[in-house]
Scaffold this motif. Structure first.
Motif, PDB file in Angstrom:
ATOM      1  N   MET A  80       0.566  -1.003   0.032  1.00  0.00           N
ATOM      2  CA  MET A  80       0.136  -0.031  -0.160  1.00  0.00           C
ATOM      3  C   MET A  80       0.701   1.513   0.031  1.00  0.00           C
ATOM      4  SD  MET A  80      -2.960  -1.314   2.273  1.00  0.00           S
ATOM      5  CE  MET A  80      -3.788   0.334   3.103  1.00  0.00           C
ATOM      6  N   SER A  81       1.889   1.411   0.943  1.00  0.00           N
ATOM      7  CA  SER A  81       2.554   2.022   0.964  1.00  0.00           C
ATOM      8  C   SER A  81       3.543   2.941  -0.511  1.00  0.00           C
ATOM      9  CB  SER A  81       3.977   2.355   2.155  1.00  0.00           C
ATOM     10  OG  SER A  81       4.911   1.400   1.614  1.00  0.00           O
ATOM     11  N   PHE A  82       3.201   1.973  -1.830  1.00  0.00           N
ATOM     12  CA  PHE A  82       4.612   2.022  -2.819  1.00  0.00           C
ATOM     13  C   PHE A  82       2.769   2.111  -3.902  1.00  0.00           C
ATOM     14  CE2 PHE A  82       7.801  -0.394  -1.190  1.00  0.00           C
ATOM     15  CZ  PHE A  82       8.814   0.422  -0.994  1.00  0.00           C
ATOM     16  N   GLY A  83       1.736   2.372  -2.994  1.00  0.00           N
ATOM     17  CA  GLY A  83       0.168   2.826  -4.054  1.00  0.00           C
ATOM     18  C   GLY A  83       0.116   1.734  -4.650  1.00  0.00           C
ATOM     19  N   CYS A  84       0.786   0.176  -4.916  1.00  0.00           N
ATOM     20  CA  CYS A  84       0.110  -0.933  -5.346  1.00  0.00           C
ATOM     21  C   CYS A  84      -1.460  -1.020  -5.212  1.00  0.00           C
ATOM     22  CB  CYS A  84       0.890  -2.085  -5.104  1.00  0.00           C
ATOM     23  SG  CYS A  84       2.610  -1.762  -5.074  1.00  0.00           S
ATOM     24  N   PRO A  85      -2.135  -1.123  -5.879  1.00  0.00           N
ATOM     25  CA  PRO A  85      -3.607  -1.317  -6.683  1.00  0.00           C
ATOM     26  C   PRO A  85      -3.259  -3.224  -6.144  1.00  0.00           C
ATOM     27  CG  PRO A  85      -3.167  -0.743  -9.107  1.00  0.00           C
ATOM     28  CD  PRO A  85      -1.593  -1.060  -7.626  1.00  0.00           C
ATOM     29  N   ILE A  86      -4.148  -3.394  -5.079  1.00  0.00           N
ATOM     30  CA  ILE A  86      -3.444  -4.593  -4.523  1.00  0.00           C
ATOM     31  C   ILE A  86      -5.313  -5.751  -4.403  1.00  0.00           C
ATOM     32  CG2 ILE A  86      -3.806  -5.760  -2.292  1.00  0.00           C
ATOM     33  CD1 ILE A  86      -1.858  -3.482  -1.399  1.00  0.00           C
ATOM     34  N   VAL A  87      -4.937  -6.938  -4.714  1.00  0.00           N
ATOM     35  CA  VAL A  87      -6.161  -8.257  -4.782  1.00  0.00           C
ATOM     36  C   VAL A  87      -5.960  -9.055  -3.589  1.00  0.00           C
ATOM     37  CG1 VAL A  87      -7.256  -9.560  -5.805  1.00  0.00           C
ATOM     38  CG2 VAL A  87      -6.793  -7.917  -7.537  1.00  0.00           C
ATOM     39  N   ALA A  88      -6.590  -9.261  -2.588  1.00  0.00           N
ATOM     40  CA  ALA A  88      -6.324 -10.377  -1.045  1.00  0.00           C
ATOM     41  C   ALA A  88      -7.713 -10.808  -1.065  1.00  0.00           C
ATOM     42  CB  ALA A  88      -5.525  -9.311  -0.729  1.00  0.00           C
ATOM     43  N   THR A  89      -7.781 -11.584   0.002  1.00  0.00           N
ATOM     44  CA  THR A  89      -8.086 -12.753   0.142  1.00  0.00           C
ATOM     45  C   THR A  89      -8.718 -12.068   1.316  1.00  0.00           C
ATOM     46  OG1 THR A  89      -6.086 -14.294   1.540  1.00  0.00           O
ATOM     47  CG2 THR A  89      -8.412 -14.830  -0.718  1.00  0.00           C
ATOM     48  N   ALA A  90     -10.067 -11.851   1.663  1.00  0.00           N
ATOM     49  CA  ALA A  90     -10.819 -11.514   3.123  1.00  0.00           C
ATOM     50  C   ALA A  90     -10.814 -12.665   3.944  1.00  0.00           C
ATOM     51  CB  ALA A  90     -12.378 -11.186   2.560  1.00  0.00           C
TER      52      ALA A  90
END
Length: 211
Positions: free
Chosen positions: A124-134
């Motif tokens: 997040m700190s690098f501004g990456c779009p993220i997909v993760a599991t809930a």
């Protein structure tokens, strides 16, 4: 510029080019995942299966996985059996993860279970779009459709759909990446965490009449 990759110029930077040229390891856009292979916790096998579902419509896209452990060979075999060839790159343990984060199109974490998800905060700190599991604490770090996309664990189809959204919808990817960067600073910086802990103890001591 490829019409199949409308996103390839969105996050490309001099850092990305240096990685491609100097290391001669990653050429073209890539999804990044970071996590150990000590067991099936990180869901690398699910991510490989999800990646296979999107490669036909996105030739040239790579999946880069950083980490090591006893299940790595098993996951490498799965990638080979899935016909992915050199589209999945296993880098082992690395000391340049921040550089890899700067160059990736998006960051993916397919964990079956997870603690605080510190690697997500770094992405997040690098501004990456993220997909993760809930799973477990991840929804406390990633707000669905705001600072990332969340999917159910052990679901390659749902994971591939979310990956495809961020890889093809430039506006959504840019918005989520910017929101993730802001959230990492506002909510997860060291100073913010110290203030949160101090506030917790102030409240605790106040309830006990010790403040």
């Amino acid at each position: 510029r490829s019409t199949l990759f409308p996103y390839t110029t969105l996050f490309r930077s001099p850092t990305y080019e240096r990685l491609a040229v100097q290391q001669n390891v990653i050429r073209g856009p890539y999804i990044l995942s970071v996590g150990h292979f000590r067991d099936l916790q990180k869901g690398h096998d699910v991510l490989v299966r999800a990646f296979r579902l999107i490669t036909a419509s996105m030739p040239g896209l790579k999946l880069v996985i950083v980490g090591d452990g006893e299940t790595k060979n098993q996951t490498m075999a799965l990638a080979h059996q899935s016909g992915l060839g050199d589209s999945v790159i296993f880098l082992g343990n690395r000391g340049d993860v921040p550089l890899l984060m700067k160059g990736c199109e998006l960051f993916a974490l397919a964990s079956r279970w997870e603690g605080f998800g510190r690697v997500l905060i770094e992405a997040m700190s690098f501004g990456c779009p993220i997909v993760a599991t809930a799973v477990e604490a991840i929804p406390e770090v990633i707000r669905h459709k705001e600072t990332g996309l969340l999917v159910p664990p052990d679901n390659p189809v749902a994971l591939s759909d979310a990956l495809r959204i961020l890889l093809t919808d430039r506006g959504t990817a840019k918005r989520i990446g910017a929101a993730a960067r802001h959230s990492s600073t506002a909510n997860f910086s060291l100073a913010q965490m110290v203030r949160g802990v101090a506030g917790f103890y102030d409240e605790l001591l106040g309830h006990k009449g010790l403040g």
